[in-house]
Write a protein that holds these residues in place. Structure first.
Motif, PDB file in Angstrom:
ATOM      1  N   THR A 117       0.976  -1.187   0.048  1.00 44.44           N
ATOM      2  CA  THR A 117       0.076   0.053  -0.011  1.00 44.44           C
ATOM      3  C   THR A 117       0.804   1.120  -0.090  1.00 44.44           C
ATOM      4  OG1 THR A 117      -0.055   0.364   2.351  1.00 44.44           O
ATOM      5  CG2 THR A 117      -1.796  -1.256   1.723  1.00 44.44           C
ATOM      6  N   PRO A 118       0.274   2.438  -0.369  1.00 43.45           N
ATOM      7  CA  PRO A 118       1.214   3.720  -0.156  1.00 43.45           C
ATOM      8  C   PRO A 118       1.728   4.008   1.107  1.00 43.45           C
ATOM      9  CG  PRO A 118      -0.854   4.192  -1.415  1.00 43.45           C
ATOM     10  CD  PRO A 118      -1.034   2.713  -0.691  1.00 43.45           C
ATOM     11  N   ARG A 119       1.279   3.167   2.056  1.00 40.49           N
ATOM     12  CA  ARG A 119       2.022   3.414   3.389  1.00 40.49           C
ATOM     13  C   ARG A 119       2.703   2.206   4.045  1.00 40.49           C
ATOM     14  NH1 ARG A 119       2.190   8.279   5.095  1.00 40.49           N
ATOM     15  NH2 ARG A 119       3.499   7.303   6.822  1.00 40.49           N
ATOM     16  N   ARG A 120       2.814   1.278   3.005  1.00 39.90           N
ATOM     17  CA  ARG A 120       3.508  -0.123   3.523  1.00 39.90           C
ATOM     18  C   ARG A 120       4.368  -0.561   2.168  1.00 39.90           C
ATOM     19  NH1 ARG A 120       4.231  -3.798   7.273  1.00 39.90           N
ATOM     20  NH2 ARG A 120       2.594  -2.595   8.683  1.00 39.90           N
TER      21      ARG A 120
ATOM     22  N   TYR B  13       4.571  16.960 -13.418  1.00 37.45           N
ATOM     23  CA  TYR B  13       4.317  16.195 -14.577  1.00 37.45           C
ATOM     24  C   TYR B  13       4.984  15.012 -14.642  1.00 37.45           C
ATOM     25  CZ  TYR B  13       2.222  20.610 -15.901  1.00 37.45           C
ATOM     26  OH  TYR B  13       1.110  21.751 -15.676  1.00 37.45           O
ATOM     27  N   ILE B  14       4.211  13.993 -15.087  1.00 38.58           N
ATOM     28  CA  ILE B  14       4.781  12.431 -15.243  1.00 38.58           C
ATOM     29  C   ILE B  14       4.954  12.311 -16.581  1.00 38.58           C
ATOM     30  CG2 ILE B  14       4.440  10.005 -14.592  1.00 38.58           C
ATOM     31  CD1 ILE B  14       4.829  11.954 -12.154  1.00 38.58           C
ATOM     32  N   LEU B  15       6.199  11.739 -16.877  1.00 38.89           N
ATOM     33  CA  LEU B  15       6.692  11.432 -18.112  1.00 38.89           C
ATOM     34  C   LEU B  15       7.413  10.298 -18.256  1.00 38.89           C
ATOM     35  CD1 LEU B  15       6.632  14.910 -18.491  1.00 38.89           C
ATOM     36  CD2 LEU B  15       8.009  14.473 -20.418  1.00 38.89           C
ATOM     37  N   GLN B  16       7.240   9.446 -17.233  1.00 36.02           N
ATOM     38  CA  GLN B  16       8.025   8.082 -17.068  1.00 36.02           C
ATOM     39  C   GLN B  16       6.822   7.144 -16.645  1.00 36.02           C
ATOM     40  OE1 GLN B  16      10.582   6.762 -18.313  1.00 36.02           O
ATOM     41  NE2 GLN B  16      10.112   4.804 -17.246  1.00 36.02           N
ATOM     42  N   LYS B  17       6.416   6.352 -17.497  1.00 26.16           N
ATOM     43  CA  LYS B  17       5.273   5.503 -17.248  1.00 26.16           C
ATOM     44  C   LYS B  17       5.431   4.623 -15.880  1.00 26.16           C
ATOM     45  CE  LYS B  17       2.334   1.878 -19.247  1.00 26.16           C
ATOM     46  NZ  LYS B  17       2.078   1.167 -20.394  1.00 26.16           N
ATOM     47  N   SER B  18       6.692   4.326 -15.789  1.00 26.61           N
ATOM     48  CA  SER B  18       6.936   3.365 -14.555  1.00 26.61           C
ATOM     49  C   SER B  18       7.008   4.158 -13.227  1.00 26.61           C
ATOM     50  CB  SER B  18       8.271   2.594 -14.548  1.00 26.61           C
ATOM     51  OG  SER B  18       9.446   3.838 -14.615  1.00 26.61           O
ATOM     52  N   GLN B  22       0.407   0.390 -11.048  1.00 25.23           N
ATOM     53  CA  GLN B  22      -0.654  -0.252 -11.659  1.00 25.23           C
ATOM     54  C   GLN B  22      -2.111   0.126 -11.039  1.00 25.23           C
ATOM     55  OE1 GLN B  22      -0.216  -4.425 -12.188  1.00 25.23           O
ATOM     56  NE2 GLN B  22       0.748  -4.158 -14.168  1.00 25.23           N
ATOM     57  N   ASP B  23      -1.976   0.603  -9.872  1.00 26.82           N
ATOM     58  CA  ASP B  23      -3.306   0.943  -9.021  1.00 26.82           C
ATOM     59  C   ASP B  23      -3.389   2.389  -9.126  1.00 26.82           C
ATOM     60  OD1 ASP B  23      -1.435   1.757  -7.326  1.00 26.82           O
ATOM     61  OD2 ASP B  23      -2.120   0.488  -5.665  1.00 26.82           O
ATOM     62  N   ASN B  24      -2.616   3.049  -9.931  1.00 26.62           N
ATOM     63  CA  ASN B  24      -2.889   4.772 -10.200  1.00 26.62           C
ATOM     64  C   ASN B  24      -2.251   5.387  -9.012  1.00 26.62           C
ATOM     65  OD1 ASN B  24      -3.225   4.618 -12.742  1.00 26.62           O
ATOM     66  ND2 ASN B  24      -5.295   5.495 -12.603  1.00 26.62           N
ATOM     67  N   THR B  25      -1.463   4.685  -8.108  1.00 25.43           N
ATOM     68  CA  THR B  25      -0.726   5.624  -7.153  1.00 25.43           C
ATOM     69  C   THR B  25       0.571   5.890  -7.659  1.00 25.43           C
ATOM     70  OG1 THR B  25      -0.125   3.487  -6.039  1.00 25.43           O
ATOM     71  CG2 THR B  25      -2.180   4.355  -5.280  1.00 25.43           C
ATOM     72  N   LEU B  26       1.281   6.799  -6.974  1.00 24.43           N
ATOM     73  CA  LEU B  26       2.524   7.238  -7.514  1.00 24.43           C
ATOM     74  C   LEU B  26       3.673   6.774  -6.736  1.00 24.43           C
ATOM     75  CD1 LEU B  26       1.123  10.712  -8.035  1.00 24.43           C
ATOM     76  CD2 LEU B  26       2.537   9.758  -9.510  1.00 24.43           C
ATOM     77  N   ARG B  27       4.821   6.138  -7.251  1.00 29.19           N
ATOM     78  CA  ARG B  27       5.965   6.025  -6.669  1.00 29.19           C
ATOM     79  C   ARG B  27       6.753   7.298  -6.031  1.00 29.19           C
ATOM     80  NH1 ARG B  27       8.635   0.788  -9.555  1.00 29.19           N
ATOM     81  NH2 ARG B  27      10.288   1.673  -8.344  1.00 29.19           N
ATOM     82  N   ALA B  28       7.490   6.849  -5.342  1.00 30.14           N
ATOM     83  CA  ALA B  28       8.537   8.116  -4.636  1.00 30.14           C
ATOM     84  C   ALA B  28       9.579   8.750  -5.838  1.00 30.14           C
ATOM     85  CB  ALA B  28       9.348   7.502  -3.468  1.00 30.14           C
ATOM     86  N   ASP B  29       9.794   7.947  -6.680  1.00 30.31           N
ATOM     87  CA  ASP B  29      10.794   8.321  -7.814  1.00 30.31           C
ATOM     88  C   ASP B  29      10.603   9.632  -8.345  1.00 30.31           C
ATOM     89  OD1 ASP B  29      11.345   5.596  -7.138  1.00 30.31           O
ATOM     90  OD2 ASP B  29      11.043   4.798  -8.958  1.00 30.31           O
ATOM     91  N   PRO B  30       9.608  10.076  -8.671  1.00 32.38           N
ATOM     92  CA  PRO B  30       9.363  11.460  -9.537  1.00 32.38           C
ATOM     93  C   PRO B  30       9.329  12.604  -8.496  1.00 32.38           C
ATOM     94  CG  PRO B  30       7.137  10.256  -9.515  1.00 32.38           C
ATOM     95  CD  PRO B  30       7.964   9.459  -9.051  1.00 32.38           C
ATOM     96  N   PHE B  31       9.662  12.262  -7.062  1.00 32.35           N
ATOM     97  CA  PHE B  31       9.832  13.334  -6.185  1.00 32.35           C
ATOM     98  C   PHE B  31      11.230  13.455  -5.791  1.00 32.35           C
ATOM     99  CE2 PHE B  31       5.263  11.890  -6.057  1.00 32.35           C
ATOM    100  CZ  PHE B  31       4.688  12.920  -6.279  1.00 32.35           C
ATOM    101  N   ILE B  32      12.081  12.829  -6.333  1.00 30.10           N
ATOM    102  CA  ILE B  32      13.633  12.923  -5.722  1.00 30.10           C
ATOM    103  C   ILE B  32      14.049  14.208  -6.617  1.00 30.10           C
ATOM    104  CG2 ILE B  32      15.955  11.845  -5.832  1.00 30.10           C
ATOM    105  CD1 ILE B  32      14.066  10.544  -4.085  1.00 30.10           C
ATOM    106  N   PRO B  33      14.521  15.316  -5.719  1.00 25.07           N
ATOM    107  CA  PRO B  33      14.884  16.406  -6.596  1.00 25.07           C
ATOM    108  C   PRO B  33      16.659  16.365  -7.081  1.00 25.07           C
ATOM    109  CG  PRO B  33      15.379  16.580  -4.371  1.00 25.07           C
ATOM    110  CD  PRO B  33      14.868  15.125  -4.450  1.00 25.07           C
TER     111      PRO B  33
END
Lengths: 167, 127
Positions: A117-120, B13-18, B22-33
């Protein structure tokens, strides 16, 4: 039946055992034989499909992110060395371990994510220097730090994978 | 430009699909400065939906990439992680802003990026 029991035993022991690498010629021979056996098992139809997807994704992400500015925000390219190290890291995961989703960060690191999950969730980055930077949200708690990668998955990271995916 | 307020909506903006699960939540990766110590975002302010997407399309066009969507957050999400959001208009995007005050070490950046990602809303690019 025998094959199934043997495979299960290898997976179980591989997932739980603390890696041990001796330095004698005999120890190196045993290590090479063990690695070769695990490679064969990992590439088998029964155990290889899920893991193969991670390697396929790794290659895909590398191709997409090996040129600068791949994210539109002046990202660094992913270098060949980083790609090779990430592949070695995936290969070092014990049989039966959950495989991560692959992506990249703007500093040119490749990332491996274990997610429930986003928090796990656990994110591990690897760069060309072989350092593993990790961060995990574990419900109400968090963990982050850096471990060197010497060909085996550090215990701290293996423990976090289990806490995210099994707990 | 007025200073950024806690209740303002910001998009990245998200230009990298990965970067999107798949559940339309975001990974941490696009928020690394990186490569700067800042993270670029676009303030919504008086922009309508089309204007917000147009800026993302422009970024995508300049880099020859596809725009997949955008990550939306309130400015307060960043401020809650001890970061600041400052207006930084640029040519072609007067609503551009920078998220500043990031720690220097990578693991500390990653844990903040995970927290922000967990609070983000992903908006896919309209068909």
């Amino acid at each position: 039946m025998i094959l199934e029991m043997t495979a299960s035993a290898i997976i179980y022991s591989s997932a739980l055992a603390i890696p041990s690498r001796g330095s004698s010629e005999t120890a190196r021979f045993v290590s090479r034989q063990t690695d070769a056996g695990l490679d064969i098992l990992k590439s088998s139809l029964a155990f290889g499909l899920y893991g193969q997807k991670a390697f396929d994704d790794l290659s895909l992400i590398f191709e997409e992110c090996r040129t600068a500015n791949w994210d539109g925000y002046q990202a660094e390219p992913v270098f060949e060395e980083t790609f090779q190290l990430a592949g070695q890291f995936l290969k070092a995961l014990p049989l039966g371990a959950s495989m991560p989703a692959i992506s990249a960060e703007a500093d040119g690191h490749l990332t491996m994510e274990w997610y429930r999950t986003p928090r796990r969730t656990l994110s591990v980055s690897i760069g060309p220097d072989g350092q593993l930077h990790y961060a995990a949200l574990l419900g109400g708690s968090k963990a982050y730090g850096t471990e060197p990668f010497f060909g085996e998955v550090p215990e701290a990271i293996m423990s976090l994978i289990n806490r995210v995916m099994v707990a | 430009m007025p200073p950024v307020e806690t209740g303002e909506w910001l998009s990245r903006y998200i230009l990298q699909k990965s970067h999107v699960r798949q559940d339309n939540t975001l990974r941490a990766d696009p928020f690394i400065p990186h490569p700067h110590a800042d993270l670029s975002v676009t303030r919504h302010l008086e922009f309508d939906a089309k204007a917000i997407w147009d800026i993302g399309e422009d970024v995508a066009r300049q880099t020859g990439k596809a725009l997949h969507g955008r990550a939306e957050n309130l400015a307060g999400t960043y401020q809650g992680q001890s970061l600041s959001v400052v207006a930084a208009p640029v040519a072609g995007n007067r609503n551009h802003a920078n998220v500043i005050g990031w720690p220097a070490d990578k693991p500390a950046q990653k844990i903040i990026a995970l927290e922000i990602a967990a609070r983000s809303r992903y908006v896919p690019r309209p068909e």
